[in-house]
Design a protein around this motif. Structure first.
Motif, PDB file in Angstrom:
ATOM      1  N   ARG A   1       0.827  -1.211   0.000  1.00 23.65           N
ATOM      2  CA  ARG A   1       0.000   0.000   0.000  1.00 23.65           C
ATOM      3  C   ARG A   1       0.857   1.255   0.000  1.00 23.65           C
ATOM      4  NH1 ARG A   1      -4.596  -0.253   4.443  1.00 23.65           N
ATOM      5  NH2 ARG A   1      -5.142   1.628   3.266  1.00 23.65           N
ATOM      6  N   SER A   2       2.082   1.110   0.516  1.00 18.35           N
ATOM      7  CA  SER A   2       2.949   2.290   0.577  1.00 18.35           C
ATOM      8  C   SER A   2       3.285   2.797  -0.824  1.00 18.35           C
ATOM      9  CB  SER A   2       4.241   1.963   1.327  1.00 18.35           C
ATOM     10  OG  SER A   2       4.926   0.891   0.689  1.00 18.35           O
ATOM     11  N   SER A   3       3.493   1.844  -1.813  1.00 17.22           N
ATOM     12  CA  SER A   3       3.800   2.273  -3.164  1.00 17.22           C
ATOM     13  C   SER A   3       2.621   3.016  -3.785  1.00 17.22           C
ATOM     14  CB  SER A   3       4.172   1.061  -4.022  1.00 17.22           C
ATOM     15  OG  SER A   3       3.089   0.147  -4.086  1.00 17.22           O
ATOM     16  N   THR A   4       1.396   2.550  -3.478  1.00 13.98           N
ATOM     17  CA  THR A   4       0.214   3.234  -4.003  1.00 13.98           C
ATOM     18  C   THR A   4       0.090   4.634  -3.417  1.00 13.98           C
ATOM     19  OG1 THR A   4      -0.888   1.093  -4.192  1.00 13.98           O
ATOM     20  CG2 THR A   4      -2.284   3.055  -4.282  1.00 13.98           C
ATOM     21  N   ARG A   5       0.364   4.756  -2.112  1.00 12.33           N
ATOM     22  CA  ARG A   5       0.291   6.078  -1.479  1.00 12.33           C
ATOM     23  C   ARG A   5       1.352   7.014  -2.056  1.00 12.33           C
ATOM     24  NH1 ARG A   5      -0.450   4.291   4.903  1.00 12.33           N
ATOM     25  NH2 ARG A   5      -2.552   3.381   4.671  1.00 12.33           N
ATOM     26  N   ASN A   6       2.564   6.485  -2.290  1.00 13.47           N
ATOM     27  CA  ASN A   6       3.618   7.324  -2.858  1.00 13.47           C
ATOM     28  C   ASN A   6       3.236   7.815  -4.243  1.00 13.47           C
ATOM     29  OD1 ASN A   6       5.208   6.966  -0.577  1.00 13.47           O
ATOM     30  ND2 ASN A   6       6.310   5.198  -1.431  1.00 13.47           N
ATOM     31  N   THR A   7       2.597   6.941  -5.025  1.00 17.32           N
ATOM     32  CA  THR A   7       2.168   7.343  -6.365  1.00 17.32           C
ATOM     33  C   THR A   7       1.115   8.445  -6.294  1.00 17.32           C
ATOM     34  OG1 THR A   7       2.573   5.091  -7.165  1.00 17.32           O
ATOM     35  CG2 THR A   7       1.188   6.506  -8.529  1.00 17.32           C
TER      36      THR A   7
ATOM     37  N   LYS B   1       0.785  10.625  -3.843  1.00 19.33           N
ATOM     38  CA  LYS B   1       1.441  11.868  -3.402  1.00 19.33           C
ATOM     39  C   LYS B   1       2.175  12.537  -4.556  1.00 19.33           C
ATOM     40  CE  LYS B   1       2.075  10.521   1.453  1.00 19.33           C
ATOM     41  NZ  LYS B   1       3.078  10.255   2.517  1.00 19.33           N
ATOM     42  N   LEU B   2       2.879  11.737  -5.376  1.00 24.37           N
ATOM     43  CA  LEU B   2       3.594  12.315  -6.512  1.00 24.37           C
ATOM     44  C   LEU B   2       2.629  12.949  -7.503  1.00 24.37           C
ATOM     45  CD1 LEU B   2       6.296   9.544  -7.163  1.00 24.37           C
ATOM     46  CD2 LEU B   2       6.649  11.805  -6.160  1.00 24.37           C
ATOM     47  N   SER B   3       1.476  12.306  -7.705  1.00 22.26           N
ATOM     48  CA  SER B   3       0.482  12.873  -8.631  1.00 22.26           C
ATOM     49  C   SER B   3      -0.046  14.211  -8.115  1.00 22.26           C
ATOM     50  CB  SER B   3      -0.675  11.888  -8.816  1.00 22.26           C
ATOM     51  OG  SER B   3      -0.218  10.667  -9.346  1.00 22.26           O
ATOM     52  N   LYS B   4      -0.298  14.302  -6.794  1.00 24.71           N
ATOM     53  CA  LYS B   4      -0.781  15.558  -6.218  1.00 24.71           C
ATOM     54  C   LYS B   4       0.287  16.647  -6.337  1.00 24.71           C
ATOM     55  CE  LYS B   4      -4.006  13.451  -2.906  1.00 24.71           C
ATOM     56  NZ  LYS B   4      -4.318  13.279  -1.468  1.00 24.71           N
ATOM     57  N   TRP B   5       1.566  16.285  -6.042  1.00 24.85           N
ATOM     58  CA  TRP B   5       2.645  17.274  -6.160  1.00 24.85           C
ATOM     59  C   TRP B   5       2.772  17.769  -7.596  1.00 24.85           C
ATOM     60  CZ3 TRP B   5       5.316  20.164  -2.939  1.00 24.85           C
ATOM     61  CH2 TRP B   5       5.381  19.810  -1.592  1.00 24.85           C
ATOM     62  N   ALA B   6       2.680  16.859  -8.562  1.00 21.94           N
ATOM     63  CA  ALA B   6       2.796  17.267  -9.962  1.00 21.94           C
ATOM     64  C   ALA B   6       1.654  18.199 -10.357  1.00 21.94           C
ATOM     65  CB  ALA B   6       2.801  16.023 -10.864  1.00 21.94           C
ATOM     66  N   SER B   7       0.447  17.909  -9.895  1.00 25.43           N
ATOM     67  CA  SER B   7      -0.698  18.774 -10.201  1.00 25.43           C
ATOM     68  C   SER B   7      -0.527  20.160  -9.582  1.00 25.43           C
ATOM     69  CB  SER B   7      -1.991  18.130  -9.694  1.00 25.43           C
ATOM     70  OG  SER B   7      -2.193  16.874 -10.288  1.00 25.43           O
ATOM     71  N   ASN B   8      -0.051  20.200  -8.331  1.00 28.19           N
ATOM     72  CA  ASN B   8       0.152  21.496  -7.666  1.00 28.19           C
ATOM     73  C   ASN B   8       1.229  22.324  -8.358  1.00 28.19           C
ATOM     74  OD1 ASN B   8      -1.787  20.813  -5.764  1.00 28.19           O
ATOM     75  ND2 ASN B   8      -0.308  19.974  -4.305  1.00 28.19           N
ATOM     76  N   ILE B   9       2.344  21.660  -8.749  1.00 25.34           N
ATOM     77  CA  ILE B   9       3.421  22.386  -9.422  1.00 25.34           C
ATOM     78  C   ILE B   9       2.952  22.919 -10.768  1.00 25.34           C
ATOM     79  CG2 ILE B   9       5.696  22.112 -10.480  1.00 25.34           C
ATOM     80  CD1 ILE B   9       6.373  20.145  -8.258  1.00 25.34           C
ATOM     81  N   LEU B  10       2.182  22.114 -11.495  1.00 23.56           N
ATOM     82  CA  LEU B  10       1.669  22.559 -12.785  1.00 23.56           C
ATOM     83  C   LEU B  10       0.737  23.757 -12.625  1.00 23.56           C
ATOM     84  CD1 LEU B  10       1.532  21.948 -15.808  1.00 23.56           C
ATOM     85  CD2 LEU B  10      -0.390  20.431 -15.364  1.00 23.56           C
ATOM     86  N   MET B  11      -0.134  23.729 -11.621  1.00 23.03           N
ATOM     87  CA  MET B  11      -1.049  24.843 -11.394  1.00 23.03           C
ATOM     88  C   MET B  11      -0.291  26.107 -10.983  1.00 23.03           C
ATOM     89  SD  MET B  11      -4.126  25.883 -11.453  1.00 23.03           S
ATOM     90  CE  MET B  11      -5.031  24.340 -11.565  1.00 23.03           C
ATOM     91  N   LEU B  12       0.731  25.955 -10.116  1.00 25.05           N
ATOM     92  CA  LEU B  12       1.518  27.106  -9.684  1.00 25.05           C
ATOM     93  C   LEU B  12       2.273  27.724 -10.857  1.00 25.05           C
ATOM     94  CD1 LEU B  12       2.561  28.878  -7.375  1.00 25.05           C
ATOM     95  CD2 LEU B  12       4.340  27.189  -6.951  1.00 25.05           C
ATOM     96  N   SER B  13       2.829  26.894 -11.738  1.00 27.39           N
ATOM     97  CA  SER B  13       3.547  27.407 -12.905  1.00 27.39           C
ATOM     98  C   SER B  13       2.614  28.189 -13.817  1.00 27.39           C
ATOM     99  CB  SER B  13       4.193  26.249 -13.675  1.00 27.39           C
ATOM    100  OG  SER B  13       5.087  25.537 -12.859  1.00 27.39           O
ATOM    101  N   PHE B  14       1.383  27.712 -13.971  1.00 28.19           N
ATOM    102  CA  PHE B  14       0.425  28.410 -14.826  1.00 28.19           C
ATOM    103  C   PHE B  14       0.071  29.778 -14.236  1.00 28.19           C
ATOM    104  CE2 PHE B  14      -4.012  29.292 -16.027  1.00 28.19           C
ATOM    105  CZ  PHE B  14      -3.875  29.312 -17.413  1.00 28.19           C
ATOM    106  N   ILE B  15      -0.123  29.837 -12.914  1.00 26.67           N
ATOM    107  CA  ILE B  15      -0.452  31.111 -12.267  1.00 26.67           C
ATOM    108  C   ILE B  15       0.702  32.105 -12.415  1.00 26.67           C
ATOM    109  CG2 ILE B  15      -0.947  32.188 -10.035  1.00 26.67           C
ATOM    110  CD1 ILE B  15      -2.432  29.649  -9.244  1.00 26.67           C
ATOM    111  N   LEU B  16       1.954  31.625 -12.195  1.00 23.84           N
ATOM    112  CA  LEU B  16       3.114  32.508 -12.342  1.00 23.84           C
ATOM    113  C   LEU B  16       3.241  33.023 -13.770  1.00 23.84           C
ATOM    114  CD1 LEU B  16       5.762  30.591 -10.178  1.00 23.84           C
ATOM    115  CD2 LEU B  16       4.522  32.687  -9.578  1.00 23.84           C
ATOM    116  N   LEU B  17       2.919  32.164 -14.753  1.00 20.45           N
ATOM    117  CA  LEU B  17       2.975  32.590 -16.141  1.00 20.45           C
ATOM    118  C   LEU B  17       1.979  33.717 -16.406  1.00 20.45           C
ATOM    119  CD1 LEU B  17       3.854  32.273 -19.089  1.00 20.45           C
ATOM    120  CD2 LEU B  17       2.179  30.441 -19.311  1.00 20.45           C
ATOM    121  N   ILE B  18       0.742  33.581 -15.910  1.00 19.72           N
ATOM    122  CA  ILE B  18      -0.275  34.621 -16.099  1.00 19.72           C
ATOM    123  C   ILE B  18       0.161  35.934 -15.441  1.00 19.72           C
ATOM    124  CG2 ILE B  18      -2.660  35.262 -15.598  1.00 19.72           C
ATOM    125  CD1 ILE B  18      -2.370  33.152 -17.758  1.00 19.72           C
TER     126      ILE B  18
END
Length: 299
Positions: free
Chosen positions: A92-98, A100-117
């Motif tokens: 289950r730990s591997s599923t949780r890590n996956t 978490k990585l997906s959430k981090w990637a989504s947050n970074i992508l959203m932050l980059s878009f806001i900074l671009l605007i």
């Protein structure tokens, strides 16, 4: 000759189909077809193949395979009981890590878009205020003739491609331009969900389609693949056949589907199956195996 064999042979002769033509269409060896007509099922490689070959034979000569097996099912050897396969357990730990990585990637992508605007807004505001700079106002004492270019000096012109692309003569972008950061799309994730009886269930996320690849490394193997049509208010869930065939050593095959798929593998040790580039564990048990791959499309 058995009653079932007589029925199949008569339907074949009525269609004007020879055994050689039937072998080419069904990809079943001629001696197996003759054994089915004679009712000598011991010639076939196993009990599992008896029903599969009879269904393929009946369907090719224009008969309903399910109706044929329903009437003559008692004369056909029963399929061997398949041993239960121990389900694959994932930590289950591997599923949780996956996750978490997906959430981090989504947050970074959203932050980059806001900074671009914000960067684009800052650039246009700065350009608007620069036109009111008093230091750039024209001095009345300056002579217009002083600003005229020298006729003998070589002229410099921008090409149409440079002007259209918003670049200077040196090929570099103008100062103050903002280059958007590259967007990295998440890769497809193939996850083992559960095992019920002899059916293994897998889930595929971050993908719009399924790409199933088959490679036969061992001896010949019969395989069927079908598309799962979701249930609606008017009808139940259905399986739409894509292909059903006996593959030989060295054969390869690719299927692409925008819906979930269901596979029935006659001899798992001889087959290697990957889904969106991820291998599926079929085990070493020589009995047939069934695999359902559910596609969860992004919202």
């Amino acid at each position: 000759m058995s009653d079932l064999g007589q029925l199949l042979k008569k339907a074949r002769l009525d269609k004007g189909i020879s055994l050689d033509q039937l072998e080419e269409t069904t990809k079943i060896r001629k001696r197996y077809l003759e054994a089915i007509e004679e009712g000598d099922y011991k010639v076939l490689p196993g009990n599992f193949y008896v029903r599969a070959f009879i269904k393929s034979y009946a369907e090719t000569v224009g008969l309903d395979p399910n109706e044929v097996l329903e009437h003559y099912g008692k004369a056909v050897p029963a399929t061997e009981v398949e041993p239960a396969v121990e389900p694959i357990r994932r930590k289950r730990s591997s599923t949780r890590n996956t996750e978490k990585l997906s959430k981090w990637a989504s947050n970074i992508l959203m932050l980059s878009f806001i900074l671009l605007i914000l960067g684009i807004i800052y650039y246009f505001i700065g350009t608007s205020y620069s036109g009111n700079d008093p230091k750039k106002q024209v001095d009345p004492s300056d002579k217009i003739t002083d600003k005229l270019p020298d006729k003998n000096a070589p002229s410099v012109q921008n090409t149409g491609d440079a002007a259209a692309g918003g670049q200077t003569d040196t090929g570099k972008p103008p100062e103050g331009s903002v280059t958007p950061p590259p967007v990295n799309l998440p890769e497809p994730v193939v996850t083992f969900a559960r095992s019920v009886g002899n059916i293994d269930y897998y889930t595929v996320t971050n993908a719009d389609k399924l790409n199933v690849k088959l490679v036969i490394n061992g001896e010949e193997c019969w395989l069927s693949i079908s598309k799962i049509i979701p249930a609606t208010a008017d009808r139940k869930q259905e399986h739409q056949s894509i292909e059903s065939k006996l593959y030989k050593k060295g054969d390869t095959r690719d299927w692409t589907s925008d819906q979930s798929v269901y596979l029935n593998i006659g001899f798992p040790p001889a087959a290697e199956i990957t889904v969106n580039g991820v291998p599926i564990q079929l085990g070493t048990v020589k009995a047939s195996k069934k695999v359902q791959i559910d596609l969860e499309k992004p919202m």
